[in-house]
Enzyme design. Structure first.
Site, PDB file in Angstrom:
ATOM      1  N   CYS B 162       1.071  -1.217   0.060  1.00  0.00           N
ATOM      2  CA  CYS B 162       0.033  -0.032   0.237  1.00  0.00           C
ATOM      3  C   CYS B 162       0.801   1.351  -0.068  1.00  0.00           C
ATOM      4  O   CYS B 162       0.390   2.408  -0.035  1.00  0.00           O
ATOM      5  CB  CYS B 162      -0.946   0.088   1.248  1.00  0.00           C
ATOM      6  SG  CYS B 162      -1.741  -1.546   1.497  1.00  0.00           S
ATOM      7  N   HIS B 294      -3.345   8.049   5.777  1.00  0.00           N
ATOM      8  CA  HIS B 294      -3.615   6.484   4.905  1.00  0.00           C
ATOM      9  C   HIS B 294      -4.889   6.154   5.144  1.00  0.00           C
ATOM     10  O   HIS B 294      -5.435   5.463   4.159  1.00  0.00           O
ATOM     11  CB  HIS B 294      -2.533   5.550   5.463  1.00  0.00           C
ATOM     12  CG  HIS B 294      -2.227   4.417   5.036  1.00  0.00           C
ATOM     13  ND1 HIS B 294      -1.937   4.115   3.470  1.00  0.00           N
ATOM     14  CD2 HIS B 294      -2.617   2.997   5.266  1.00  0.00           C
ATOM     15  CE1 HIS B 294      -2.151   2.987   3.150  1.00  0.00           C
ATOM     16  NE2 HIS B 294      -2.426   2.284   4.069  1.00  0.00           N
ATOM     17  N   GLU B 305      -2.578   5.399  13.402  1.00  0.00           N
ATOM     18  CA  GLU B 305      -2.414   6.713  12.529  1.00  0.00           C
ATOM     19  C   GLU B 305      -2.466   8.008  13.404  1.00  0.00           C
ATOM     20  O   GLU B 305      -1.853   8.777  13.244  1.00  0.00           O
ATOM     21  CB  GLU B 305      -3.173   6.732  11.038  1.00  0.00           C
ATOM     22  CG  GLU B 305      -2.641   7.850  10.270  1.00  0.00           C
ATOM     23  CD  GLU B 305      -3.222   7.782   8.675  1.00  0.00           C
ATOM     24  OE1 GLU B 305      -4.003   6.980   8.316  1.00  0.00           O
ATOM     25  OE2 GLU B 305      -2.801   8.610   7.714  1.00  0.00           O
ATOM     26  N   LYS B 326      -9.830   7.696   0.489  1.00  0.00           N
ATOM     27  CA  LYS B 326     -10.176   6.465   0.342  1.00  0.00           C
ATOM     28  C   LYS B 326     -11.616   6.200   0.487  1.00  0.00           C
ATOM     29  O   LYS B 326     -12.373   5.123  -0.195  1.00  0.00           O
ATOM     30  CB  LYS B 326      -9.441   5.415   1.477  1.00  0.00           C
ATOM     31  CG  LYS B 326      -7.863   5.319   0.988  1.00  0.00           C
ATOM     32  CD  LYS B 326      -7.231   4.251   1.608  1.00  0.00           C
ATOM     33  CE  LYS B 326      -5.859   4.037   1.254  1.00  0.00           C
ATOM     34  NZ  LYS B 326      -4.804   5.170   1.870  1.00  0.00           N
ATOM     35  N   HIS B 331      -9.387   1.886  -1.843  1.00  0.00           N
ATOM     36  CA  HIS B 331      -8.027   1.682  -1.404  1.00  0.00           C
ATOM     37  C   HIS B 331      -7.467   1.174  -2.968  1.00  0.00           C
ATOM     38  O   HIS B 331      -7.708   0.130  -3.178  1.00  0.00           O
ATOM     39  CB  HIS B 331      -7.696   0.768  -0.098  1.00  0.00           C
ATOM     40  CG  HIS B 331      -6.418   0.832   0.229  1.00  0.00           C
ATOM     41  ND1 HIS B 331      -5.486   1.142  -0.526  1.00  0.00           N
ATOM     42  CD2 HIS B 331      -5.870   0.405   1.514  1.00  0.00           C
ATOM     43  CE1 HIS B 331      -4.156   0.768   0.021  1.00  0.00           C
ATOM     44  NE2 HIS B 331      -4.698   0.539   1.254  1.00  0.00           N
TER      45      HIS B 331
END
Lengths: 85, 402
Positions: B162, B294, B305, B326, B331
């Site tokens: 990712c 993210h 995060e 996202k 994603h």
């Protein structure tokens, strides 16, 4: 359809030409078919006739399969179809 | 050290087939996630995704090209065409030798693998098309971009799950900065929405069956997307000299490894990458106005995060906006950082902060301003884009306004 016309059609499609432009005396180089085009044509011919063509892309000249020109390719396919049917 | 700017951008993803459409969709908080239209979807437990819709490969590529271009390569070439056109560059002579391509992908030609494994295992075929290998290889997209535009300098593909495209763009940035190259075409692409690709993710049991709701207390997992984002990174003086329009400046980059667990993220690893990017860009924490998170929508990522951002930014974390796009495009795995960089560009160039859509309820463990559901007009000068991959490999990019 005869083996000859089917093979010519496959080669013509690969070369982006009309089948009438693919005469027996033409080499693959004359038709603008490169090494990738050749293996793709061989795959298409194998699929069309359900045969296995003894062709080694590492050294095409050493293969039993004669690719000198369109005519030798047609003759070789005719033999393979007869032998493998 | 040389300075690096962005002079071109291109994309195709679930929100749009180009940059203006995608940015408009992000600003309006559109959701590109919907029912998957793929073979054998009835055998999948997860039936949604951020799929590229209204796309016909035959309207962009001829039969010969399609026999060599997997869907991830097609997406890359379409995005690269837009980016290079916007940059207004043609590559010949010395410039061609000093220009390259670094792209990220995780699965490469996964559709090609899926289709051909089906042919030999399920259908029992004993013969496959001769171009399967050049079509499925992870570097196919980078090579075709290089061939198409005569980019003859450093070119390769990065695969760090990712974080692939953030790592790729970080490499492109470092090469121009150090003087190794003048122009780099960079970003990433992914096309994993095929039966095998989705089934493998299902196995992890981190996928949502209904929506991607990052940072919301009601979140229940991630949703896969597909597409590509490609940029032209250029040495700043080179761009100025030729009068190019500068979209944004790439100010800094940092990467780190958690060195701890193959799937569970680490706050310390993420924090080291975020702090590293600030230091590399010579930014103070208080200079940063927005972070593109993210933000996968999994319990593990979102908590970790937010904790990492709080650690690095201290009290400024309360003044920061941090959203996860996202929620809109899904994603994109190895291509995700590239599409998300578009949201960062929109922030520093246009002063529009993309929202986190699908947000229903605050989570005390994600106590940040996640720009819930509606975009905001705020002028920001510096932004970060986070990517934290499976395998514990983290990559964070810092952008500044031009």
């Amino acid at each position: 359809m005869s083996i000859e016309s089917q093979v010519v059609e496959i080669i013509a499609e690969q070369a982006l030409l009309e089948p009438s432009d693919v005469s027996r005396d033409k080499t693959l180089e004359d038709l603008g078919i490169d090494s990738l085009g050749l293996v793709e044509s061989i795959f298409a011919i194998e699929e069309a006739f359900d045969i296995t063509i003894p062709f080694n892309a590492n050294d095409p000249n050493e293969s039993e399969f004669d690719i000198t020109n369109v005519g030798t390719i047609i003759r070789a396919i005719e033999t393979l179809v007869k032998d493998q049917s | 050290m040389k300075r690096v700017v962005i002079t071109g951008s291109g994309t195709i993803n679930a929100l749009g087939h180009d940059v203006p459409t995608t940015l408009k969709a992000m600003a309006e908080g559109h959701c590109g996630i919907g029912p998957l239209d793929i073979r054998d979807v009835d055998r999948l437990a997860v039936k949604i995704g951020g799929q590229v819709t209204g796309y016909d490969e035959h309207s962009h590529f001829n039969r010969q090209q399609i026999s060599l271009y997997d869907r991830f390569t097609q997406f890359t070439l379409l995005a690269a065409e837009q980016a290079i056109l916007e940059a207004g560059l043609t590559f010949s002579g010395v410039l061609a030798d000093r220009s390259g391509v670094v792209l990220g992908t995780s699965g490469g030609g996964l559709n090609t693998q899926d289709e051909n494994y089906r042919a030999v295992y399920e259908e029992g075929k004993n013969r496959v098309h001769p171009f399967i290998v050049p079509k499925l290889m992870n570097n196919a997209a980078a090579s075709h971009v290089s061939m198409q535009y005569n980019l003859r300098g450093p070119s390769f593909t990065v695969a760090t799950a990712c974080a692939s495209s953030n790592h790729a763009m970080g490499q492109a940035f470092a090469m121009i900065r150090s003087g190794m190259a003048d122009v780099m075409v960079t970003g990433g692409s992914e096309s994993m929405l095929c039966f095998g690709g989705v089934k493998a993710w299902e196995g992890l049991r981190v996928m949502s069956k209904d929506a991607c709701r990052p940072f919301s207390a009601t979140r229940n997992g991630m949703v896969q997307g597909e597409g590509a984002g490609v940029f032209v990174f250029e040495e700043r003086d080179h761009a100025i000299k030729r009068g190019a329009t500068i979209i944004a400046e790439v100010a800094g980059f940092a990467m780190s490894s958690d060195a701890s667990d193959i799937v569970t993220p680490s706050k310390q690893g993420a924090a080291r990458a975020i702090a590293g990017a600030l230091k590399d860009a010579q930014l103070n924490a208080s200079d940063v106005g927005y972070i593109n998170a993210h933000g996968t929508g999994t319990a593990a990522n979102d908590k970790t995060e937010c904790a990492a951002v709080a650690d690095v930014f201290g009290t400024h974390a309360d003044n920061l906006m941090m959203s996860s796009t996202k929620s809109m495009h899904g994603h994109l795995i190895g291509g995700t950082g590239a599409v998300e960089l578009l949201a960062c560009i929109m922030a520093v160039r246009d002063g529009v902060i993309a929202p986190t859509i699908g947000f229903e309820e605050p989570d005390p463990e994600c106590a940040m301003d996640v720009v819930p559901n509606e975009a905001r007009n705020v002028k920001v000068d510096a932004v970060l884009s986070n990517a934290f991959a499976f395998g514990g490999l983290n990559a964070v990019i810092a952008l500044k306004s031009a």
